[in-house]
Design a protein around this motif. Structure first.
Motif, mmCIF file in Angstrom:
data_model
loop_
_atom_site.group_PDB
_atom_site.id
_atom_site.type_symbol
_atom_site.label_atom_id
_atom_site.label_comp_id
_atom_site.label_asym_id
_atom_site.label_seq_id
_atom_site.Cartn_x
_atom_site.Cartn_y
_atom_site.Cartn_z
ATOM 1 N N LEU A 71 63.800 63.489 27.447
ATOM 2 C CA LEU A 71 65.197 63.212 27.810
ATOM 3 C C LEU A 71 65.262 62.731 29.264
ATOM 4 O O LEU A 71 65.959 61.765 29.586
ATOM 5 N N MET A 72 64.497 63.400 30.138
ATOM 6 C CA MET A 72 64.523 63.037 31.563
ATOM 7 C C MET A 72 63.950 61.630 31.768
ATOM 8 O O MET A 72 64.478 60.850 32.561
ATOM 9 N N ARG A 73 62.895 61.328 31.043
ATOM 10 C CA ARG A 73 62.286 59.995 31.184
ATOM 11 C C ARG A 73 63.278 58.926 30.717
ATOM 12 O O ARG A 73 63.452 57.894 31.343
ATOM 13 N N PHE A 74 63.946 59.223 29.618
ATOM 14 C CA PHE A 74 64.925 58.273 29.072
ATOM 15 C C PHE A 74 66.082 58.076 30.056
ATOM 16 O O PHE A 74 66.522 56.954 30.307
ATOM 17 N N MET A 75 66.557 59.178 30.625
ATOM 18 C CA MET A 75 67.686 59.093 31.560
ATOM 19 C C MET A 75 67.278 58.391 32.856
ATOM 20 O O MET A 75 68.094 57.712 33.479
ATOM 21 N N ALA A 76 66.016 58.576 33.249
ATOM 22 C CA ALA A 76 65.525 57.874 34.449
ATOM 23 C C ALA A 76 65.455 56.378 34.140
ATOM 24 O O ALA A 76 65.876 55.536 34.940
ATOM 25 N N ASN A 77 64.983 56.077 32.946
ATOM 26 C CA ASN A 77 64.903 54.674 32.515
ATOM 27 C C ASN A 77 66.267 54.022 32.412
ATOM 28 O O ASN A 77 66.414 52.828 32.616
ATOM 29 N N SER A 78 67.263 54.821 32.074
ATOM 30 C CA SER A 78 68.628 54.295 31.930
ATOM 31 C C SER A 78 69.340 54.195 33.274
ATOM 32 O O SER A 78 70.507 53.801 33.325
ATOM 33 N N GLY A 79 68.693 54.629 34.355
ATOM 34 C CA GLY A 79 69.268 54.450 35.691
ATOM 35 C C GLY A 79 70.147 55.591 36.180
ATOM 36 O O GLY A 79 70.908 55.414 37.132
ATOM 37 N N PHE A 80 70.055 56.775 35.556
ATOM 38 C CA PHE A 80 70.876 57.905 36.008
ATOM 39 C C PHE A 80 70.115 58.854 36.934
ATOM 40 O O PHE A 80 70.698 59.491 37.803
ATOM 41 N N PHE A 81 68.815 58.985 36.688
ATOM 42 C CA PHE A 81 67.971 59.830 37.536
ATOM 43 C C PHE A 81 66.834 58.964 38.074
ATOM 44 O O PHE A 81 66.466 57.962 37.445
#
Ligand SMILES: C[S@@+](CC[C@H](N)C(=O)[O-])C[C@H]1O[C@@H](n2cnc3c(N)ncnc32)[C@H](O)[C@@H]1O
Length: 292
Positions: A71-81
């Motif tokens: 989830l964290m990797r996905f959210m980082a990829n999406s530009g949030f983290f």
């Protein structure tokens, strides 16, 4: 050679389709991260947080700990983290997910990802093939507004989402566009929801008498002030008379009701307006008519 080149093109094309096909995962993960409180945990930590520190405070079943990194990797990829050697930190978009951020977009995320609002999207094809006015009608047999009046949970969620969206618009209006209100004595926010914009106008301009005009179920329990009133009505029948009116985020209502520009003009001229002007404010569709 030719075949190899064709294969490269094909694999790129397939990637393109996959990206489109799985796009919904972006909003699903966004909603999940917000519901789990991940942005707030990161922010409260005061410095980048490691995965293990994050997992130790998240409200999740221990069996699922091993999946949080995805989830964290996905959210980082999406530009949030952002992920750096010290751990995860928030980007500017990530800041807008915080509970205490005045301009947070959380309510809108919950609304947009709600199954009730997603259902009509799954019926687009059916809608193209039937004579119904909108996919929402195809899903529920009536329009969004009647549904909101009937389903109180959804109605409240909708009103909260659009009001939260207005936080930033209000800030823009009151810092960059205050001049449009100068000289007015009356102002009506038509389809003004729970009155976020009108409240700001009323507070900033005590001499302007402000009216929020919306459907009965939206304005029913709203509290006015000395220069602010809530009025129930249907803008397709009449709009209140005022020096200026605001129609914010209503552009889609005209076509939805099958109204042409000319019909809108008639509605406005019946209310005493001779013409209307559009003021685009930072991409926000803001339509204000100043009565001569
Ligand atoms: C997308 S929301 C926008 C709310 C507000 N203008 C804002 O920007 O936050 C559309 C609003 O139009 C209202 N609305 C829909 N049909 C209406 C009608 N026939 N007469 C008056 N208001 C209506 C809805 O209840 C809702 O509050």
């Amino acid at each position: 050679m030719e075949k190899a080149e064709n294969l490269v093109e094909l694999i790129e094309a397939q990637t393109h389709v996959w990206n489109a096909m799985f796009h919904f995962k972006k909003s699903a993960c966004l909603k999940c991260a917000v519901e789990l409180g991940i942005p707030d945990v990161i922010s409260n930590h005061g410095k980048p947080i490691t995965l293990s520190d994050l997992i130790s405070v998240l409200p999740i079943h221990p069996f699922k700990s091993a999946h949080i990194f995805r989830l964290m990797r996905f959210m980082a990829n999406s530009g949030f983290f952002v992920e750096n050697p010290q751990g995860y930190a928030l980007t500017s978009a990530g800041q807008l997910l915080l509970k205490d951020e005045p301009f947070n977009v959380r309510a809108h995320i919950f609304l947009s990802c709600d199954p009730a609002l997603l259902k009509p999207w799954n019926l687009l094809t059916e809608w193209f093939q039937n004579d119904g006015p909108s996919p929402f009608d195809t899903a529920y047999g009536n329009n969004l507004w009647d549904y909101s009046a009937r389903e109180v949970r959804f109605g409240n969620m909708f009103n909260e989402a659009v009001a939260s969206d207005s936080q930033l618009s209000v800030e823009v209006l009151m810092t960059k566009c205050k001049f449009v209100f100068e000289g007015l004595t009356t102002f009506a926010d038509v389809g003004g929801g729970t009155g976020k914009v009108a409240k700001a106008v009323a507070q900033n301009f005590p001499s302007i008498k402000c009216t929020v005009y919306d459907l009965a179920h939206v304005v029913a329990n709203q509290e006015g002030a000395e220069n602010l009133e809530f009025l129930a009505g249907d803008m397709f029948r009449s709009v209140p008379r005022a020096n200026a009116i605001l129609l914010k985020m209503l552009v889609m209502l005209g076509p939805a009701k099958g109204r042409t520009g000319k019909e809108w003009s008639k509605l406005f001229s019946d209310a005493g307006f001779s013409s209307y002007k559009v003021y685009p404010v930072l991409g926000m569709r803001c339509l204000i008519e100043v009565y001569p």
